[in-house]
Design an enzyme around this catalytic site. Sequence first.
Site, PDB file in Angstrom:
ATOM      1  N   ASP A 113     -14.140   2.814   0.987  1.00 15.45           N
ATOM      2  CA  ASP A 113     -15.131   3.526   1.491  1.00 15.45           C
ATOM      3  C   ASP A 113     -14.699   4.030   3.206  1.00 15.45           C
ATOM      4  OD1 ASP A 113     -16.277   3.389  -0.678  1.00 15.45           O
ATOM      5  OD2 ASP A 113     -17.858   1.902  -0.029  1.00 15.45           O
TER       6      ASP A 113
ATOM      7  N   THR B 129     -26.264  20.797 -14.795  1.00 11.67           N
ATOM      8  CA  THR B 129     -25.696  20.443 -13.668  1.00 11.67           C
ATOM      9  C   THR B 129     -24.856  19.519 -13.233  1.00 11.67           C
ATOM     10  OG1 THR B 129     -27.811  21.543 -12.645  1.00 11.67           O
ATOM     11  CG2 THR B 129     -26.534  20.150 -11.128  1.00 11.67           C
TER      12      THR B 129
ATOM     13  N   LYS C  94     -22.486   8.430  -9.010  1.00 17.71           N
ATOM     14  CA  LYS C  94     -24.053   8.279  -9.009  1.00 17.71           C
ATOM     15  C   LYS C  94     -24.656   9.697  -9.419  1.00 17.71           C
ATOM     16  CE  LYS C  94     -24.521   4.258  -6.164  1.00 17.71           C
ATOM     17  NZ  LYS C  94     -23.069   4.069  -5.578  1.00 17.71           N
ATOM     18  N   PHE C  95     -24.234  10.263 -10.505  1.00 18.99           N
ATOM     19  CA  PHE C  95     -24.883  11.364 -10.779  1.00 18.99           C
ATOM     20  C   PHE C  95     -26.268  11.247 -11.235  1.00 18.99           C
ATOM     21  CE2 PHE C  95     -20.446  12.184 -11.951  1.00 18.99           C
ATOM     22  CZ  PHE C  95     -20.218  13.460 -11.648  1.00 18.99           C
TER      23      PHE C  95
END
Length: 275
Positions: free
Chosen positions: A40, A102, A95-96
């Site tokens: 990250d 969409t 993390k949809f």
Amino acid sequence: MPSAHSLSYAQRAEKHENPAARLLLETIIRKESNLAVSVDVTKSEDFLAIIDAVGPLVCLIKTHIDILEDFDYGLIKKLEELSQKHDFVIFEDRKFADIGNTVALQYSSGVHKIASWSHITNAHPVPGPSIITGLASVGLPLGRGLLLLAEMSTKGTLATGGYTEEAVRLARANKKFVIGFIAQRRMDAVGLAHGDNEEDDFLILTPGVGLEVKGDGMGQQYRTPDEVVRQSGCDVIIVGRGVYGADFKNVEAIRARAEKYRQEGWNAYLKRVES
Ligand code: 5BU
């Protein structure tokens, strides 16, 4: 029938039909590593340098591709080259969480085109089954796998109790594409109803792993590899700042920390299957 908790990764690899699940289990076995490193950082140069340093020691690299300030699609080719060179699986921690239509677009398109390079991604079950339908319409033809967020590592998480049980039920109903969970413990027995297949084997990938500290002052909570893998029966430890955090330019130190986590994670697994 022994639970997945006590079976070896090799015994479990044979039972999985989803290509991404098999790839992950086979990579774990080949490399004797259940360590995933979460990279990250905000600069592509650092991102690639960290991955090149830890690549030989991990089964999986977890990305948040939208963190990179200087992203361009050429980076994906370099990430894929490192994945080939070092033999690791790629997991975009996207993390949809939206409606099926969409998420299908977010997964396939935009600047990142996640489905085209990430073997595994994840989704919050909050919208219900339609999120799996939407993502599977893109990911299944490409041989991808999905993890549902059944639990989180954060203090005060709302993903508990009945919510976690519903997440497991959604997974059981969509086993071709849903290969497991982001969770803090095994989910095999969670919400099991009469008639459910007790031999379901879901992969459990677990963030919130650290050896040095218990938290980060922003809600993150850390447990040790032994607590996660041996005591809670999880399959993959996900470590971010514990590996690259102190000085992310010092490649040797990063590699040494990754090797320590690899050993801790693997020894915890050996103890679990031997016991
Ligand atoms: P850390 O530096 O080891 O704390 O990073 C943990 C990573 O795992 C980070 O990328 C988070 O977005 C991710 N994560 C998490 O920490 N906890 C969760 O419950 C989930 C993801 Br889901």
